[in-house]
Design an enzyme around this catalytic site. Structure first.
Site, PDB file in Angstrom:
ATOM      1  NE  ARG A  38     -54.840 -22.320  11.378  1.00 16.32           N
ATOM      2  CZ  ARG A  38     -55.716 -23.164  10.840  1.00 16.32           C
ATOM      3  NH1 ARG A  38     -56.689 -22.715  10.070  1.00 16.32           N
ATOM      4  NH2 ARG A  38     -55.625 -24.452  11.074  1.00 16.32           N
ATOM      5  CG  ASP A  66     -61.204 -32.939  10.255  1.00 14.30           C
ATOM      6  OD1 ASP A  66     -62.345 -33.439  10.229  1.00 14.30           O
ATOM      7  OD2 ASP A  66     -60.739 -32.301   9.303  1.00 14.30           O
ATOM      8  N   GLY A  76     -51.309 -29.692  -1.741  1.00 15.20           N
ATOM      9  CA  GLY A  76     -50.636 -29.058  -0.608  1.00 15.20           C
ATOM     10  C   GLY A  76     -50.664 -27.544  -0.646  1.00 15.20           C
TER      11      GLY A  76
END
Ligand code: AMP
Ligand code: MG
Length: 465
Positions: free
Chosen positions: A169, A240, A118
């Site tokens: 972002r 994706d 993660g």
């Protein structure tokens, strides 16, 4: 003040995400903040940038979620990928009313993490910052970095223990082709319908499913044509990583090509060359076909007619891309209007460039100022008069506007990231300043315009980002 959120994705699309907070970064420290972008968005970070943009604290009004998506990765389908190390904090509205996702990457494990930790390391997050800002300055639609915050943690990567970081972002949205595939794979017609309605309302108000497909196709054809014009290789054009918004997204092992070689691949994991420079337009078509498959039920209630509609659309991709590419190349060569012979003119230039291994970026820039390398000049003896007959009167100025002098050169990017990883941000700031002013003359900045010295080993990028 703070950040004014309006979290429509979380509100409108239950089933498309899981709600959870980012991991709490133990000692967040701002490495870089994109002041210009923050100001343009009217963001008041109130001295909380390091906390809010790292996950150390959730800003008031945020509603953090991990988005679900599926995707074809290197051609193989995964029905469930999703944000495995990312969180959508929420959506903000710019002063002009436009809606933007504010998203963290490297912000901790989620139920979509599979085996991953993660987390992200400082180097790859700064890399995304730099590449995205360079693309933006080059006029390419892209997600943009707002900040990179060091977390104070270390993350384990192949190279050893590295300083961890979170990238914040901003994107027009994070709806991917893979988001459609997620619902289609689960045969969740209601979820798909809701996603479709949401995407249309957000990006293409008023159109139907076919209109949305056409709009995405148009944006993506233009985007990939721009990439090709710049020698940009994304490196992981999985479904994706293809955004419905038409923005370049997910800067992983991407890189700009130096010497022109159509089969160029930088990514260490792309052993088949699936995502090589020359294959990008083909993958564009392949990915759009995957999107069309998910939309079949909305094209027509009758299965056969829906397939016929989709096939008609898919047949248009190659010509549409080709038209966009020709427009890009005509602009790069400052051609006057359009001529039936332009394709051959461009093809012949590319063949000569390939034969001598000419630098992609420098060739177009130097053609504009008539200072070519001897080898390429010799190869272009017969080509030159053909081009001269086609170019516009103000060709030299036009080419300076159309062709960058500076792209993020791989060896310089690596040097800057290595220094940043050991705590010295100076080379990164200098490189960022250069790549965000790409069309100016090289005077005083020559080193940023040159390809890697010949004695450096070939550039390899890694996905272990
Ligand atoms: P990417 O190749 O970065 O587009 O990521 C592909 C998938 O892998 C996405 O679902 C990511 O969230 C996931 N992923 C990548 N790196 C990690 C990581 N360090 N931990 C957990 N998931 C990850
Ligand atoms: Mg991705």
């Amino acid at each position: 003040m703070g950040i004014r959120f309006d979290n429509s994705y979380a509100r409108d699309l239950p089933g498309a995400y899981l709600r959870l907070n980012p991991a709490v970064a133990p000692a967040p420290e701002l490495l870089i903040l994109n002041d210009g972008l923050a100001a343009g968005l009217g963001l008041a970070l109130d001295g909380h940038a390091a906390e809010w943009l790292s996950g150390a604290a959730v800003p008031p009004g945020a509603d953090p979620i991990a988005m679900a998506y599926a995707g074809h990765q290197f051609g193989g389908f995964s029905p469930q990928l999703g944000d495995g190390r990312a969180h959508l904090l929420g959506e903000i509205r710019g002063p002009d009313g436009r809606r933007w996702d504010l998203h963290l990457k490297g912000s901790g494990r989620t139920p979509f993490s599979r085996g991953g930790d993660g987390k992200a390391a400082v180097g790859p997050m700064l890399r995304e910052y730099l590449m995205g800002e360079a693309m933006h300055a080059l006029g390419v639609p892209t997600t943009r970095a707002l900040a990179v915050v060091a977390t104070g943690e270390r993350v384990l990567r192949e190279e050893g223990m590295l300083p961890g970081a979170v990238l914040a972002r901003v994107a027009a949205s994070h709806i991917r082709v893979g988001t459609y595939q997620f619902f289609a794979a689960r045969r969740d017609a209601a979820g798909l319908r809701a996603l479709l309605d949401y995407t249309i309302a957000r990006h293409d108000p008023g159109v139907d499913a076919l209109g949305l497909f056409d709009a995405v196709m148009a944006r993506q054809c233009r985007l990939i044509a721009q990439w090709m014009g710049l020698g940009f290789i994304h490196g992981v054009m999985n479904t994706d990583n293809m955004a419905m918004s038409g923005e370049t997204i997910d800067y992983g092992p991407c890189a700009f090509m130096d010497a022109y070689a159509p089969d160029t691949v930088f990514s260490s994991i792309d052993r088949q060359g699936r995502y090589s420079y020359a294959n990008q337009p083909l993958i564009l078509g392949w990915n759009l076909a995957r999107l069309a498959e998910t939309l079949l039920p909305f094209f027509d209630a009758d299965g056969e007619r829906a397939v016929a509609v989709a096939n008609d659309r898919l047949d248009r991709i190659a010509p549409q891309y080709q038209a966009e590419w020709l427009a890009v190349m005509r602009r790069k060569l400052a051609l006057e209007g359009e001529d039936a012979g332009d394709q051959a003119l461009i093809d012949d230039l590319l063949a000569a460039m390939e034969a001598v291994g000419a630098d992609w970026t420098l060739t177009f820039r130097r053609l504009g100022t008539a200072a070519l390398d001897a080898g390429l000049a010799a190869a272009l003896t017969h080509w030159m008069p053909r081009w001269q007959a086609r170019r516009r009167a103000d060709w030299s100025e036009a080419m300076t506007r159309a062709n960058p002098a500076i792209i993020p050169r791989n060896h310089l990017v690596e040097q800057a990231l290595t220094a940043a990883t050991s705590g010295d941000m100076t080379p990164f700031h200098a490189l960022l300043a250069a790549v965000t002013d790409p069309f100016a003359t090289l005077a005083g900045r020559e080193k940023y315009g040159m390809p890697a010295p010949d004695d450096l080993p070939p550039h390899v990028t890694y996905c272990g980002t």
